[in-house]
Write an enzyme that holds these catalytic residues in place. Sequence first.
Site, short mmCIF file in Angstrom:
data_model
loop_
_atom_site.label_atom_id
_atom_site.label_comp_id
_atom_site.label_asym_id
_atom_site.label_seq_id
_atom_site.Cartn_x
_atom_site.Cartn_y
_atom_site.Cartn_z
N GLY A 4 20.87 -23.03 29.74
CA GLY A 4 21.09 -22.85 31.18
C GLY A 4 22.37 -22.09 31.46
O GLY A 4 23.02 -21.58 30.55
N GLY B 290 22.82 -29.04 30.56
CA GLY B 290 22.70 -28.99 32.02
C GLY B 290 21.55 -29.86 32.49
O GLY B 290 20.86 -30.52 31.70
N ALA B 291 21.32 -29.85 33.80
CA ALA B 291 20.20 -30.60 34.38
C ALA B 291 19.77 -29.91 35.66
O ALA B 291 20.58 -29.26 36.33
CB ALA B 291 20.62 -32.03 34.67
N ASP B 292 18.50 -30.07 35.98
CA ASP B 292 18.00 -29.54 37.26
C ASP B 292 18.21 -30.56 38.37
O ASP B 292 18.50 -30.20 39.50
CB ASP B 292 16.52 -29.17 37.11
N GLY C 192 14.90 -23.89 32.47
CA GLY C 192 14.95 -22.71 31.59
C GLY C 192 13.86 -22.75 30.52
O GLY C 192 13.93 -21.98 29.56
N GLU D 193 15.49 -29.41 24.06
CA GLU D 193 16.56 -30.17 24.73
C GLU D 193 16.35 -31.67 24.53
O GLU D 193 17.30 -32.42 24.30
CB GLU D 193 16.59 -29.83 26.22
N LYS E 8 22.91 -30.56 41.91
CA LYS E 8 21.98 -31.28 41.03
C LYS E 8 21.98 -32.80 41.23
O LYS E 8 21.15 -33.50 40.67
CB LYS E 8 22.29 -30.96 39.57
O1 LIG Z 1 17.02 -27.71 31.47
C1 LIG Z 1 17.52 -26.63 31.41
C2 LIG Z 1 16.91 -25.49 30.72
O2 LIG Z 1 15.64 -25.80 30.21
C3 LIG Z 1 18.85 -26.41 32.05
O3 LIG Z 1 19.78 -27.23 31.46
C4 LIG Z 1 18.70 -26.69 33.53
O4 LIG Z 1 17.71 -25.84 34.05
C5 LIG Z 1 20.02 -26.48 34.27
O5 LIG Z 1 20.36 -25.14 34.25
P1 LIG Z 1 21.64 -24.57 34.98
O6 LIG Z 1 22.84 -25.04 34.22
O7 LIG Z 1 21.44 -23.09 34.94
O8 LIG Z 1 21.64 -25.10 36.39
#
Ligand SMILES: O=C(CO)[C@H](O)[C@H](O)COP(=O)(O)O
Length: 275
Positions: A56, A117-119, A132, A138, A156
């Site tokens: 991410g 990271g996390a959504d 991503g 992950e 988030k």
């Molecule tokens: O799960 C993920 C990828 O598969 C990322 O960690 C998640 O989408 C967060 O991304 P970002 O740091 O760009 O907000």
Amino acid sequence: MSIELIKSCLNHIENLPKLADPLESSKRLASYTAVDTHFLPLLSKQRDLVVGVGSGTTVVYVAERLGEIKAKINRSLSQYEIICIPTGFQSKQLILDNNLRLGNIEEYPKIDIVFDGADESDPKLNLIKGGGACLFQEKLISRSASVFIVVADYRKQVENIGSKWSVPIEVVPSSYVYVTNQLKIKFGHILQKCSVRQGGKAKAGPVVTDNGNFIIDVNFGKITKPTELHEELIKIVGIVETGIFPNVNCEAAYFGHSDGTVVSIKIEPTAVFSQ
Ligand SMILES: O=C(CO)[C@H](O)[C@H](O)COP(=O)(O)O
């Protein structure tokens, strides 16, 4: 070399020049704070350390800070290695770009700490991940780690996961019709969205994961029972992994804000892994 001395050699978080985009600054702040808080103390173990580096846009700054730390340690001629395990192609590049040593999960199945990271994250640190499309690796890396730390920006943090984000579900390509039908049969009453993720302008047709699979993005609305929902989904033939990460070993999350503050949530993990 003492940890305090290493810390004093690093760029001070408070004095970092602001990035053009405040959101980027918030991601960097969260990442640097998380690495300094949870990784630096591990250096006192005086042994090689195995670190998972997630995917991410936020973990970019995790890799940057780890690279900076490694450079300082190298100067003090430490004999110990920092071996970084990627969660996908992008994170492999991040590790290499920051002159960190690249390892793999087969060779290093026991990871000391992973930053990812996390959504979305709820207050108990149940997560949605996979924005991503790297959710399988992950989850594998996070489940192989003694400690899992989330780095994210303020957007988030939610009361219930699923509030805004769909759940990415990785499926074997030939199964996408079957899985879609099963999802409609089993969850039709709550489904708000269920579609195979497309590459958009960058690629005609579906996104293909690092494992050669497709992603179905499914919106179930607010998820109050993440473990139960994940367990129901994973029973469906064709589903390789879901982007629901019920908390088992996530100890802390750092949410950077654009005003220069970081909100951290620290909790007791619900499960202890014997590795
Ligand atoms: O799960 C993920 C990828 O598969 C990322 O960690 C998640 O989408 C967060 O991304 P970002 O740091 O760009 O907000």
